[in-house]
Design a protein around this motif. Structure first.
Motif, PDB file in Angstrom:
ATOM      1  N   LEU A 184      -0.797   4.634  12.689  1.00 15.17           N
ATOM      2  CA  LEU A 184       0.108   3.909  11.800  1.00 15.17           C
ATOM      3  C   LEU A 184      -0.623   2.851  10.793  1.00 15.17           C
ATOM      4  O   LEU A 184       0.050   2.369   9.990  1.00 15.17           O
ATOM      5  N   LEU A 185      -1.931   2.547  11.379  1.00 15.55           N
ATOM      6  CA  LEU A 185      -2.608   1.504  10.659  1.00 15.55           C
ATOM      7  C   LEU A 185      -3.398   2.308   9.703  1.00 15.55           C
ATOM      8  O   LEU A 185      -4.430   1.323   8.884  1.00 15.55           O
ATOM      9  N   VAL A 186      -3.597   3.328   9.412  1.00 12.35           N
ATOM     10  CA  VAL A 186      -4.716   3.821   8.405  1.00 12.35           C
ATOM     11  C   VAL A 186      -4.065   3.430   6.961  1.00 12.35           C
ATOM     12  O   VAL A 186      -2.971   3.467   6.505  1.00 12.35           O
ATOM     13  N   ASN A 187      -5.157   2.853   6.386  1.00  7.70           N
ATOM     14  CA  ASN A 187      -4.923   2.575   5.018  1.00  7.70           C
ATOM     15  C   ASN A 187      -4.024   1.263   4.704  1.00  7.70           C
ATOM     16  O   ASN A 187      -3.665   0.919   3.731  1.00  7.70           O
ATOM     17  N   VAL A 188      -3.529   0.723   5.941  1.00  9.88           N
ATOM     18  CA  VAL A 188      -2.651  -0.632   5.838  1.00  9.88           C
ATOM     19  C   VAL A 188      -3.878  -1.715   5.372  1.00  9.88           C
ATOM     20  O   VAL A 188      -4.922  -1.793   5.737  1.00  9.88           O
ATOM     21  N   VAL A 189      -3.043  -2.553   4.709  1.00 10.75           N
ATOM     22  CA  VAL A 189      -3.862  -3.871   4.224  1.00 10.75           C
ATOM     23  C   VAL A 189      -3.047  -5.015   4.665  1.00 10.75           C
ATOM     24  O   VAL A 189      -1.719  -5.109   4.212  1.00 10.75           O
ATOM     25  N   GLY A 190      -3.374  -5.833   5.663  1.00 10.12           N
ATOM     26  CA  GLY A 190      -2.710  -7.086   6.262  1.00 10.12           C
ATOM     27  C   GLY A 190      -2.963  -8.261   5.331  1.00 10.12           C
ATOM     28  O   GLY A 190      -4.041  -8.717   5.178  1.00 10.12           O
ATOM     29  N   GLU A 191      -1.975  -9.010   4.624  1.00  7.44           N
ATOM     30  CA  GLU A 191      -2.100  -9.982   3.873  1.00  7.44           C
ATOM     31  C   GLU A 191      -1.079 -11.073   4.655  1.00  7.44           C
ATOM     32  O   GLU A 191      -0.167 -10.865   4.985  1.00  7.44           O
ATOM     33  N   SER A 192      -1.713 -12.344   4.787  1.00  3.97           N
ATOM     34  CA  SER A 192      -1.129 -13.237   5.700  1.00  3.97           C
ATOM     35  C   SER A 192      -0.085 -14.237   4.716  1.00  3.97           C
ATOM     36  O   SER A 192       0.857 -14.536   5.175  1.00  3.97           O
ATOM     37  N   ASP A 193      -0.163 -13.953   3.401  1.00  2.00           N
ATOM     38  CA  ASP A 193       0.850 -14.619   2.636  1.00  2.00           C
ATOM     39  C   ASP A 193       2.373 -14.784   2.859  1.00  2.00           C
ATOM     40  O   ASP A 193       2.950 -15.400   2.951  1.00  2.00           O
ATOM     41  N   SER A 194       2.767 -13.275   3.311  1.00  2.00           N
ATOM     42  CA  SER A 194       3.966 -13.092   3.475  1.00  2.00           C
ATOM     43  C   SER A 194       4.433 -13.046   4.978  1.00  2.00           C
ATOM     44  O   SER A 194       5.534 -12.860   5.253  1.00  2.00           O
ATOM     45  N   PHE A 195       3.434 -13.390   5.687  1.00  2.00           N
ATOM     46  CA  PHE A 195       3.911 -13.307   7.428  1.00  2.00           C
ATOM     47  C   PHE A 195       4.748 -14.433   7.750  1.00  2.00           C
ATOM     48  O   PHE A 195       4.581 -15.652   7.037  1.00  2.00           O
ATOM     49  N   ARG A 196       5.635 -13.917   8.366  1.00  2.00           N
ATOM     50  CA  ARG A 196       6.667 -14.895   8.843  1.00  2.00           C
ATOM     51  C   ARG A 196       6.362 -15.317  10.400  1.00  2.00           C
ATOM     52  O   ARG A 196       6.608 -14.267  11.319  1.00  2.00           O
TER      53      ARG A 196
END
Length: 290
Positions: free
Chosen positions: A40-52
């Protein structure tokens, strides 16, 4: 509140760090049919800007927040439910960490999460040889509950009926684990990594030592040592984190501490320094049958 740099580092750590448990080995040794949630993490990009960030001092809760953020950020999936309790006749039977719908496969996946840290007491080959820093958590007991209760929740007859009432369908169960094993310091230095068969071979590793052992090890290297707060146990420490962590001075002999060795601003090694009392209780803990 975790700062932006730390959240970004932890998101990247969740995406890229190795499994703690090998799903393939778990399936083979326990006749399971679990999916590896890394898919489920393939190709995912995690950006912290919208992290709640929801304020918490519990590392497992923070880990779940990171995971739910990554799934919400991935257009291939939809997070249907998170931390969904199953309450039947006023009795709580369990909780689904996350229920995720795959738009491509048209399947709904129950994904169970675990982030674990265990110290070796004994040979290391058996799960019962590993305990958590607070000694309440022993690897074999936690693993048994994970398989027989948490991951099996959707297969219980009464829960199936509850799912129908909630208009929920679960097609697959998946497992995502992260964490680290801390080996007795001589085993760690000799790279004698004896671990349970269910643990992934490339898992993250550290050491534990008594105060006397650590002081001896400390004299043999030129690392800069820092003490890690619990919320900094995930990703590697960086120079960005220095304002938030304490440089390690002389440790109180009665103090259990999580530590990290740095060299040229890079993390080299991390470990636990344990007290004699902790070690005595840990040895008793691995001998206890319950």
């Amino acid at each position: 509140m975790q700062d932006k740099h730390r959240i970004q580092a932890d998101l990247d750590w969740l995406i890229n760090s190795p499994d703690f448990l090998s799903v393939a080995s778990v399936n083979e040794l326990h006749s399971g049919n679990l999916l590896n949630a890394n898919q489920l993490l393939v190709n995912v990009v995690g950006e912290s800007d919208s992290f709640r960030f929801e304020p918490t001092h519990r590392l497992g809760v923070y880990f779940e927040q990171l995971w739910h953020h990554l799934i919400r950020s991935n257009p291939s999936y939809e997070l249907i439910r998170s931390n969904q309790q199953v309450i039947i006749n006023k009795q709580t039977l369990g909780e689904f960490d996350s229920i995720i719908e795959s738009h491509h496969a048209k399947e709904t996946v129950h994904c169970e999460l675990a982030v674990k840290f265990y110290l070796q007491i004994g040979s290391g080959e058996e799960m019962a040889n590993w305990v958590g820093p607070n000694l309440r958590d022993r690897f074999d007991r936690k693993f048994k509950r994970l398989l027989s209760h948490q991951l099996a929740l959707s297969s219980k007859v009464e829960v199936k009926a509850w799912l129908e009432q909630q208009q929920l369908v679960i097609d697959q169960s998946a497992l995502l684990t992260r964490g680290r094993l801390f080996y007795a310091i001589q085993n760690f230095l000799n790279q004698t990594y004896t671990h349970p068969a269910e643990v992934a071979t490339d898992h993250l590793k550290g050491f534990w030592a008594t105060h006397e052992e650590f002081n001896s090890y400390r004299e043999q290297n030129n690392f800069e040592w820092y003490q890690l707060p619990r919320m900094y146990w995930l990703s590697e420490l960086t120079e960005n984190d220095y304002p938030e962590v304490k440089k390690l001075g002389r440790l109180n002999q009665e103090q259990l501490a999580t530590i990290v060795g740095m060299q040229n601003g890079k993390e080299v090694v991390r470990g636990f320094v344990v007290t004699d009392e902790w070690l005595q209780r840990a040895r008793q803990r691995v001998l206890t049958l319950d």
